[in-house]
Design an enzyme around this catalytic site. Structure first.
Site, short mmCIF file in Angstrom:
data_model
loop_
_atom_site.label_atom_id
_atom_site.label_comp_id
_atom_site.label_asym_id
_atom_site.label_seq_id
_atom_site.Cartn_x
_atom_site.Cartn_y
_atom_site.Cartn_z
CD GLU A 193 -1.61 -2.42 1.42
OE1 GLU A 193 -0.02 -2.49 1.85
OE2 GLU A 193 -1.82 -3.02 0.94
CG HIS A 253 -10.90 -8.19 6.50
ND1 HIS A 253 -10.48 -9.30 6.82
CD2 HIS A 253 -10.55 -8.59 5.08
CE1 HIS A 253 -9.35 -9.58 6.62
NE2 HIS A 253 -9.20 -9.10 4.72
#
Lengths: 467, 374
Positions: free
Chosen positions: B109, B179
């Site tokens: 990322e 998540h």
């Protein structure tokens, strides 16, 4: 998984499965169930215990090997070289040490067997002049900070050859992402001394609107992206810029400026420990991008010596892991730096791939005006590196060719010093930017909430002034 | 000098008053339409746009398709975007636009963010995906220290206005700690960024296109629970929804309910239940969290005198804190009750306790009743 408990002499389930499948070609469901369960069932274990495996007749010869067919289609990531049957934990010394490319010796002579890059005398003089300008700037601005005339400065003493040698090999349309110790690159590309002075004094003419600490310069005109303090962040950005160049080349064709441009990122050996550095190299190699990573290995990251920064062979040795081309070069040899950068740039451009240059050098000065390196450095070490000083080496080279002498050098040094002092004095005459610059450029336009805060500050200051 | 960046070939259409009749079929009049009705429209009024039933990932896919069509230098990238993305937001894009426009990056990322910033710094459009908002943190340095400050620190010589980061966020029923997060508050605290969260497919398409075209780096959080579950008629073709403008979804007199993203559905249900009790709720979707439309909320609270803010993210220092602080500054004299927040607890996001963790309609209704009875 828990190991199954064993009754004395009981066969383990896997052996049971093997024995059965060899005989019958496939396991019975009952045996499969037993094989798959964590604990062998009592009945199966009891049956197995009745005939210990060791007591069974052994086959007369070793079972014939039936090759397991391997699909010819590739196995994806798994390279599948022929298997190696001797276990060896490979030590780093087996990888060898990368050699250091050099053209010019410490004495200014071209090394036997080395090829001197075919540059003009004018270019050599430009090397000399820019190095002297940088040296003069370093001297003047370090002193100026001690006097409180500028707030912060970082000198490049001892690293001048890396700046001018690499900059000379770049095209003006190459985009440069520096770390903070590359002012010579900027000067070589035409950035004026006044621009540096304005930035250091933080006046209204600073290209950056006086918002950043000293030496955090940037110039769109010179394709030099503005320096930021966080380390190594510029590397993935250079990779993204290289993607833009590559993509533009695809759209605009072979004759475009993009087709003849690379991205160049400078970084120190310390910052090369940051995650962004690894990530950038991996992205560049994986995406096949025209980017040159120029690592200035100057031996120190503030007080941390290189031996506390990494355990491998410098930074260039990491190239193998990334699948990237690389070269190590004597960073204090301006000719070698030039040659290496030129070659790296050409490879990056021609083959659309990244190349890493690790230039070995030495940080002669302090990390910055906030540092006193005598607290952690050995004076003998500093003395030893003087023989490799890039400016002295170039001057020896020029003198050998009759292109310089003491008088000429003194004249250049004085001129450089005068120029810097003049720029500093001029910078000090200029005012701060107007206060609105505190609030603009946060966004493309000034949003309402920031405008209201600005109004609040103005009102506060007006009230204060009125008291 | 660098060649000038490519410009979109066609200007996007703003959603005009003429489209009001179509959009309001079965839906309440939104301030989006009010907003555009009152403007002096420079462009010619359009015919009614065609609508297509889409879920949210299809709407987002449509927005990216339009962006890629209009701008040949626009690119979409991230982990697994090439095959269509783990939430199918990029399905078909690589096939249509080719591997140099839509591609996978290695798994990093911080790399995705840094790479995107470099591409945008060259003057182009980069649409970067962070596979889950829970994993945006390695990119935090690049986004906060670099992207947000690129223009300011360079004296406006450089900027990354072409950068849009998209990331799925929010509870999904079984996501647990990593998540389910809603990290918008970390980014609303960063001057220089824009932070946007849509509440459904039509909003998502228009807001994403607005982010892509906005000359500032934008972070677009997509409530993942809505990718499939939210289905509505979405205008085909190119349109944007203005950033920085909140949407008064439902008018009311007694309590102002403020939320964003998936939480609007919760607030809607709570408002319906409140209506049965005779409490009239005004429902506001902020849409853009940074910069946020405090004027619209303040105007509403001056009318109702009561404010309930609700979000999934933990209550302490969540964006509800900013809304509360600002509105009490602006509307103190109008307040009939303390501003109340109905948010996630100050815990990591739990798996088995998700139903109890979430600020559901019952908790919101409880707050509505409390402020009404104050």
């Amino acid at each position: 998984r828990a190991a199954p408990s064993r009754a004395p002499g009981a066969a383990d389930t896997a052996s049971m499965l093997r024995a059965t499948s060899a005989g019958r070609g496939m396991a019975s469901p009952g045996l499969l169930r037993a094989a798959l369960s964590v604990m062998p069932r009592e009945t199966d274990a009891a049956a197995a215990a009745a005939v210990p495996f060791a007591a069974q007749a052994q086959p007369a010869e070793a079972p014939r090997r039936v090759p397991v067919p391997v699909p010819q289609a590739h196995l994806g990531h798994f390279v599948a070289p022929p298997p190696c049957t001797s276990l060896e934990l490979v030590l780093p010394r087996a990888y060898g040490e990368w050699p250091m490319y050099r053209v010019m010796g410490l004495d200014g002579h071209v090394e036997p067997g080395a090829e001197l890059p075919d540059l003009s005398v004018e270019t050599w003089h430009k090397f000399h002049t820019i190095m002297l300008q940088l040296r003069a700037a370093d001297d003047v601005f370090m002193s100026a900070q001690r006097q409180g005339r500028v707030s912060f400065y970082m000198a490049s003493t001892g690293e001048e050859a890396m700046h001018v040698g690499s900059a000379a090999a770049l095209s003006p349309s190459d985009v440069v992402f520096g770390q903070y110790r590359e002012l010579g690159v900027l000067f070589y590309r035409g950035f004026p001394m006044q621009g540096l002075a304005d930035q250091l004094v933080a006046n209204e003419d600073d290209y950056g609107s006086a918002r950043q600490m000293g030496v955090h310069v940037g110039s769109k005109e010179h394709n030099f992206f503005t320096i930021s303090s966080p380390l190594a962040t510029q590397l993935p950005q250079a990779v993204g810029a290289a993607y833009a160049l590559k993509h533009r080349r695809g759209l605009e064709g072979a004759g475009s400026a993009a087709a003849d441009s690379v991205a160049v990122a400078y970084i120190g050996e310390g910052a090369a420990s940051e995650g962004d550095a690894y990530v950038a190299m991996n992205f560049a190699a994986t995406l096949d991008l025209p980017v040159v990573f120029f690592v200035r290995n100057n031996g120190y990251a503030i007080s941390t010596p290189a031996r506390e920064q990494y355990r491998g062979d410098g930074v260039v040795s990491r190239c193998a892991g990334f699948g990237m081309a690389g070269v190590r070069v004597d960073g204090n040899d301006v000719h070698a730096v030039y040659a290496a950068t030129k070659a790296a740039r050409e490879m990056a451009l021609r083959e659309s791939r990244p190349v890493l240059i690790e230039a070995m050098s030495y940080r002669v000065g302090h990390h910055s005006t906030s540092d006193d390196s005598t607290r952690y450095r050995d004076p003998e070490e500093m003395e030893a590196w003087k023989s490799s000083d890039p400016l002295l080496r170039l001057e020896r080279f020029l003198r050998l060719r009759g292109l310089s002498d003491e008088v000429h050098e003194a004249r250049l040094r004085d001129a450089a010093r005068v120029e810097v002092l003049r720029a500093l004095e001029e910078a000090e005459r200029k005012p701060k930017p107007t206060l609105e610059k505190l609030f603009t450029d946060v966004y493309h336009d000034v949003p309402k909430h920031i405008r209201e805060q600005e109004e609040g500050l103005m009102a506060h200051l007006a009230a204060k002034a009125g008291q | 000098p660098l060649p000038p960046p490519a410009r979109p070939m066609l200007a996007p259409r703003r959603l005009h008053g003429a489209s009001r009749a179509v959009l309001s079929a079965g839906r309440r009049l939104s301030s989006l339409q009010q907003h555009h009705e009152l403007r002096e429209d420079v462009e010619a009024p359009l015919a009614e746009p065609a609508l297509k039933s889409m879920n949210m990932f299809t709407a987002i896919n449509d927005a990216m398709r339009i962006a890629l069509e209009r701008d040949p230098m626009a690119i979409v990238f991230g982990e697994d975007v090439a095959f269509g993305g783990v939430f199918r937001c990029s399905v078909g894009l690589r096939e249509q636009f080719g591997p140099s426009r839509v591609f996978n990056t290695p798994l990093s990322e911080q790399g995705i963010a840094g790479f995107a910033i470099g591409y945008a710094a060259m003057g182009h459009t980069a649409v970067a995906e962070m596979q889950f908002a829970d994993y945006i943190f390695p990119a935090f340095d690049q986004l906060v220290n670099e992207a947000a400050k690129y223009r300011y620190r360079s004296g406006n010589q450089f900027n990354v206005g072409g950068l849009t980061v998209r990331s799925p966020c929010g509870a999904v029923g079984h996501g647990g700690l990593y998540h389910s997060q809603s990290p918008e508050a970390y980014f609303t605290h960063t001057p220089g960024l824009k932070v946007v969260m849509p509440r459904g497919p039509a909003e998502a398409k228009g807001l994403l296109l607005a982010c892509i075209r906005d000359p500032n780096p934008c972070i677009f959080f997509e409530p993942k629970a809505l990718y499939r579950a939210a289905v509505e008629d979405v205008p085909e073709g190119d349109y944007t929804i203005e950033l920085g403008v909140a949407d008064v979804m439902r008018a009311g007199d007694d309590v102002t309910l403020v939320g964003w993203g998936g939480q609007l559905r919760v607030l809607e249900r709570a408002a319906d239940k409140a209506a049965e009790l005779g409490i009239s709720c005004e429902l506001i979707d902020l849409r853009t969290l940074l910069p946020w439309d405090y004027d619209t909320v303040a105007e509403s609270v001056r009318k109702t005198g009561r404010l309930v803010v609700s979000h999934e993210a933990p209550v302490t220092s969540g964006f509800g804190a900013e809304v509360s602080a600002k509105i009490q500054e602006m509307c103190f004299d109008s307040l009939e009750a303390p501003i109340t927040r109905v948010c996630g607890y100050d815990t990591p996001f739990p798996l088995i306790f998700e139903p109890e963790y979430l600020p559901d309609a019952d908790k919101v209704l409880e707050a509505v009743r409390r402020v009404t009875a104050y």
